[in-house]
Design a protein around this motif. Structure first.
Motif, PDB file in Angstrom:
ATOM      1  N   GLU A 276       0.846  -1.189   0.000  1.00 45.13           N
ATOM      2  CA  GLU A 276       0.000   0.000   0.000  1.00 45.13           C
ATOM      3  C   GLU A 276       0.885   1.244   0.000  1.00 45.13           C
ATOM      4  O   GLU A 276       2.011   1.225   0.520  1.00 45.13           O
ATOM      5  N   PRO A 277       0.386   2.379  -0.566  1.00 49.63           N
ATOM      6  CA  PRO A 277       1.227   3.593  -0.628  1.00 49.63           C
ATOM      7  C   PRO A 277       1.782   4.019   0.727  1.00 49.63           C
ATOM      8  O   PRO A 277       2.919   4.492   0.812  1.00 49.63           O
ATOM      9  N   TRP A 278       1.008   3.836   1.796  1.00 49.28           N
ATOM     10  CA  TRP A 278       1.465   4.303   3.105  1.00 49.28           C
ATOM     11  C   TRP A 278       2.609   3.475   3.670  1.00 49.28           C
ATOM     12  O   TRP A 278       3.323   3.928   4.580  1.00 49.28           O
ATOM     13  N   THR A 279       2.824   2.254   3.157  1.00 42.87           N
ATOM     14  CA  THR A 279       3.855   1.400   3.760  1.00 42.87           C
ATOM     15  C   THR A 279       5.264   1.946   3.548  1.00 42.87           C
ATOM     16  O   THR A 279       6.156   1.654   4.343  1.00 42.87           O
ATOM     17  N   GLU A 280       5.483   2.723   2.500  1.00 42.61           N
ATOM     18  CA  GLU A 280       6.813   3.295   2.305  1.00 42.61           C
ATOM     19  C   GLU A 280       7.020   4.569   3.125  1.00 42.61           C
ATOM     20  O   GLU A 280       8.145   5.080   3.232  1.00 42.61           O
ATOM     21  N   LEU A 281       5.918   5.067   3.714  1.00 44.23           N
ATOM     22  CA  LEU A 281       6.001   6.305   4.487  1.00 44.23           C
ATOM     23  C   LEU A 281       5.996   6.065   5.993  1.00 44.23           C
ATOM     24  O   LEU A 281       6.306   6.978   6.767  1.00 44.23           O
TER      25      LEU A 281
END
Length: 335
Positions: A276-281
């Protein structure tokens, strides 16, 4: 704030005045109902009970006649980008339903599909259908995605869950982690397959896997992680790494770590599934298995169209592989 107590006659009069002032002709009040029902269906992820309250429809069949979700809408919702022209299913209307891994909701939606005489269904099934011991025949062509047992007797596009989980466990073992725990969904065969691969990989490295089976939700994962880490802390046996088998469970794990004032990866390493996009943040970035979700959807649609064109084709099963995305949440232990 969007639901007003208003008589149908008053609404018709207001709509007529609005059209006159806007110099718009030929637009009916029912067009407004179609547009609103579709918008709310997208915003609420297909929550049928709430949608029926908002629109005033008594049955699911009545409601779905006013929901006109297009393949373009689904592509933007799932992938954040428009549908490629070559992937657009010609002449087909998409009905999007979310069973929330609930077998009763799944059964209700499948009955609804039969009542609506749908052309075909692409289904991410709950455990009952995925692990059926005899061919599944619901009266319309179907392609299963994400999970499908060998005896279900229908076309399927699935991830090699055991191989993906093995890769994640092997990565953690190679980074020096020795007490590795896992949270796995208990409502689908996916969780069981991932746990099996996880345990097999750790056994090859001389390690014992401790697994907990939970509802695949952030709330369940948070509660289980809080209880698990609190108890193991007192016993001096806290895991030095945790794996979550889906994005919602991973989110729950991170919430629990925050509540316990634990910091990853200093106090505990974390990894999971779904890029998910948030996993890299989150923190230093979360190590995950990335699933080929777009390829799964594209291939499932192609298989359904093939089945519609040639009903007597042999049953096909396509097995896709995940990709390990390593980030800062699983550094070499001691680094």
């Amino acid at each position: 704030s969007r639901v007003f107590l208003l008589t149908y006659e008053a609404l018709k009069a207001a709509w007529k005045r609005a059209c006159e002032r806007a110099a718009v002709e030929g637009v009916r009040l029912h067009d407004l109902r179609h547009t609103s029902a579709t918008r709310f269906a997208l915003e609420l992820n297909g929550n049928m009970p709430v949608l029926k309250v908002i629109t005033g429809h008594k049955t699911d069949s009545q409601l779905l006649r006013y929901v006109n979700i297009k393949a373009e809408d689904v592509s933007r919702l799932l992938h954040g980008r428009p549908l490629d022209h070559d992937d657009a299913p010609a002449g087909l209307r998409v009905i999007l339903c979310n069973s929330d891994e609930d077998p009763e909701k799944e059964a209700m939606y499948l009955r609804l599909m039969a009542e609506e005489r749908v052309t075909g269904v692409i289904l991410s099934p709950t455990r009952g259908i995925a692990e059926a011991q005899q061919p599944v025949d619901l009266g319309y062509p179907m392609v299963l995605i994400d999970r499908a047992g060998p005896a279900c007797g229908v076309d399927a596009v699935v991830l090699d869950n055991q191989q993906a989980a093995q890769g994640l466990a092997e990565h953690l073992a190679s980074q020096g982690y020795r007490r590795i725990g896992g949270l796995f969904g208990r409502t689908s065969s996916t969780g069981a397959e991932r746990q099996a691969g996880f345990a097999a990989a750790l056994a090859r490295n001389g390690l014992t896997a401790e697994a907990r089976f939970i509802l695949p939700t952030a709330e369940a994962a948070e509660a289980e992680t809080l209880a698990w880490l609190s108890a193991s802390e007192h016993a001096g046996e806290r895991p030095d790494a945790l794996v979550a088998s889906n994005a919602q469970s991973l989110l729950g794990v991170l919430r629990a770590l925050r509540r316990l004032s634990l910091e990853g990866p200093r106090d505990i390493a974390v990894a999971g599934f779904d890029n998910e996009p948030w996993t890299e943040l989150a923190g230093p970035g979360i190590t995950v298995i990335e699933q080929p979700v777009y390829d799964i959807g594209r291939m499932a649609m192609a298989m359904l169209q093939d089945r519609l064109a040639q009903p007597d084709l042999p049953t096909r099963r396509v097995l896709l592989t995940g990709r390990l995305v390593t980030r800062g949440s699983t550094p070499l232990r001691g680094m």
